[in-house]
Design a protein around this motif. Sequence first.
Motif, short mmCIF file in Angstrom:
data_model
loop_
_atom_site.label_atom_id
_atom_site.label_comp_id
_atom_site.label_asym_id
_atom_site.label_seq_id
_atom_site.Cartn_x
_atom_site.Cartn_y
_atom_site.Cartn_z
N SER A 37 0.84 -1.20 0.00
CA SER A 37 0.00 0.00 0.00
C SER A 37 0.87 1.24 0.00
N SER A 38 0.36 2.30 -0.61
CA SER A 38 1.06 3.57 -0.63
C SER A 38 0.84 4.30 0.68
N PRO A 39 1.83 5.07 1.14
CA PRO A 39 1.67 5.79 2.40
C PRO A 39 0.74 6.97 2.22
N VAL A 40 -0.13 7.19 3.16
CA VAL A 40 -1.01 8.36 3.16
C VAL A 40 -0.92 8.99 4.53
N THR A 41 -0.65 10.28 4.56
CA THR A 41 -0.56 10.99 5.82
C THR A 41 -1.64 12.04 5.88
N SER A 42 -2.39 12.05 6.93
CA SER A 42 -3.45 13.05 7.06
C SER A 42 -2.84 14.41 7.31
N PRO A 151 0.37 10.34 -5.62
CA PRO A 151 0.62 10.24 -4.17
C PRO A 151 1.75 11.14 -3.69
N ILE A 152 2.85 11.25 -4.47
CA ILE A 152 3.92 12.13 -4.00
C ILE A 152 3.57 13.59 -4.27
N SER A 153 2.67 13.87 -5.21
CA SER A 153 2.16 15.24 -5.35
C SER A 153 1.42 15.65 -4.09
N ARG A 154 0.66 14.72 -3.50
CA ARG A 154 -0.01 15.02 -2.23
C ARG A 154 1.01 15.39 -1.17
N GLY A 188 6.05 4.39 -12.11
CA GLY A 188 6.55 3.73 -10.91
C GLY A 188 6.66 4.78 -9.81
N THR A 189 5.65 4.84 -8.93
CA THR A 189 5.59 5.89 -7.92
C THR A 189 6.84 5.89 -7.05
N TYR A 190 7.35 4.73 -6.70
CA TYR A 190 8.52 4.67 -5.82
C TYR A 190 9.74 5.29 -6.50
N GLY A 191 9.88 5.12 -7.82
CA GLY A 191 11.00 5.70 -8.55
C GLY A 191 10.91 7.20 -8.64
N LEU A 192 9.72 7.72 -8.90
CA LEU A 192 9.51 9.16 -8.90
C LEU A 192 9.80 9.74 -7.53
N ARG A 193 9.41 9.01 -6.50
CA ARG A 193 9.68 9.44 -5.13
C ARG A 193 11.18 9.52 -4.88
N PHE A 445 -4.66 18.48 -6.31
CA PHE A 445 -3.84 19.41 -7.06
C PHE A 445 -3.05 18.73 -8.18
N PHE A 446 -3.28 17.46 -8.39
CA PHE A 446 -2.59 16.73 -9.47
C PHE A 446 -3.52 16.53 -10.65
#
Length: 594
Positions: A37-42, A151-154, A188-193, A445-446
């Motif tokens: 799962s991708s990390p989500v922070t409130s 997700p990393i835009s968030r 690949g979200t992890y690579g962009l991160r 915003f993405f």
Amino acid sequence: MNAEKILRLSVPLLVLSLLAACGGGGGGSSGGSASGSSPVTSSSSSSSSSGGTLPEPAPLPAGETAPTEADAVRFLSQATFGPTATDLATVRGSGFRNWLVAQMMAAGPNYSTGYSTDVHTRGLKDFCAEYSFPSEYYQKNCWTEYYSAEPISREFYRNAVYGKDQLRQRVGLALGQIFVISNAEVSGTYGLRDYHQMLLDNAFGNVRSLLGAVARNPAMADYLNLANNDKTAPNENFARELMQLFSIGLCELNADGSLVGGSCKATYDNNGVREVAFALTGWTYPAGGVSPWGSSGWKNPTYYRGQLLAVPAQHDNAKRSLPGGGELAAGHTPDQAMDAVLDALFRHPNIAPFLGKQLIQHLVTSNPSPAYVARVSQAFASGTAYGIGTGQRGDMKALLAAILLDSEARGDSKSAADYGRLREPAQFIGGMMRALNTSTDGAGFFYWWGDEFGQSIFNANSVFNFYPPDFPLAGTSLVGPAFAIENPNSTLARYNLSNSLLYWGGLGAGSFPGATGTQADISGWLAKADNATTLVTDIEKLLVTGGLPADIRAAIVDAVSAWPVSTTSSSWRTDRVRAAFYLILASPEYQVQR
């Protein structure tokens, strides 16, 4: 009646903004979880986790004059995503240099490490169809959470609002638009991160180290075709953009950024590109990737974690010419060739004015004077400015100090028509949320607002970024880079987003775990609403460097005053604060950072 009055005032402000658009002045962390799962922070946890440890700025040195309020606002508009009252007090109490030193020591926030590598390590032909997801949400939103930059835009927007290391975050945005990779090609979200974390990690390091981290990054190697490059017929894409966009540019430059001899003399030719392309053969992805189609000999499957792997047997080791002159002797290894190319670019006289001017444009003003560029180039060469830096060529701390402490960046009176820059969408969004004391999960915003504004962070249309550094302003001799993505629709989007935050309760929570949405909190301004002039003046001081023109200020005060004081209801206070913020945010004086 009151709403109509505000609307009548917003229309001429919109026209003024459009007129300004036509002619105004204008190594990375490699750790990470392979969880599903991708990390989500409130937003609430973001606020506490994204600040890192921030050293307190030293008090103002004896004999040094405290910055004026106007120049402190200007400084924070250049060095952060937008000033807050707390930031202003800190800068005025410590001075600009002390604030910079403290920011350069600040830790975090880092992008979360929990983005899964499973998209490249499980060997599935259809990851989204076959993977066992931790929840129904991730199954339905597989591409968004595992392949996209959303997700990393968030995280980017949460960091822009909450991050205490504002300078690093702002410089990271600038670096990401010079050393571009894009979700348009990199899946690949992890690579962009990992790539964008690498840029943050190098924001206060050395340009040579930054070039090395960019060149050996597997996501960049995928984006510009450096990975698995054939030594007999190499792809020239990365070699060309390494020189054209990442280091020395197309034309020979003087230290002040002007053209040598007054006309463009090419820094390299097609043969030069080809020589570099051959020198950079023999690299493949790090080990760890799995392909459903089996092995391809020496070429590792796509995998973005870590650095590229050298394969000496697949490297062209013939004698090669280097950028700017000099030669690479025959018999070299892939690492030796890579370092020789990067060293040649780092020594090239173009790199200081080429990168320095672009950083000035991203942080301070779109049209810096040649003298300003020359002073920044000198700081690049010496590695020190205003007592900041290691004394080594290419020191980023010295480069940033030279940019932000220069006389052309500082001073209360910046009325020249060619001074300033349009606040690009990411800066406008982050600055507005900071001013409105907004709580946010960074979402929206993405895909939606990013499309409306023409800037979905980490998803530029090409390696040339969302906008070029030399975009001309029609009818002038000036450039206005961010105006390349500004048009009537995107201008209206700025007003619509302000309207959403101030009048429509913000942005609703999405469906992803931990989603909170985005809500402004203007309660701290309600006590000032009794006096419309005081309210408008105090908000103006926070947002607009140098203040609004007298006629615009008077018109806004008039519109705010149209909400009458009431003894039976308190809503008039909220209405006044909303109107003041909305109209000041709409003004050209806020839209163009001066």
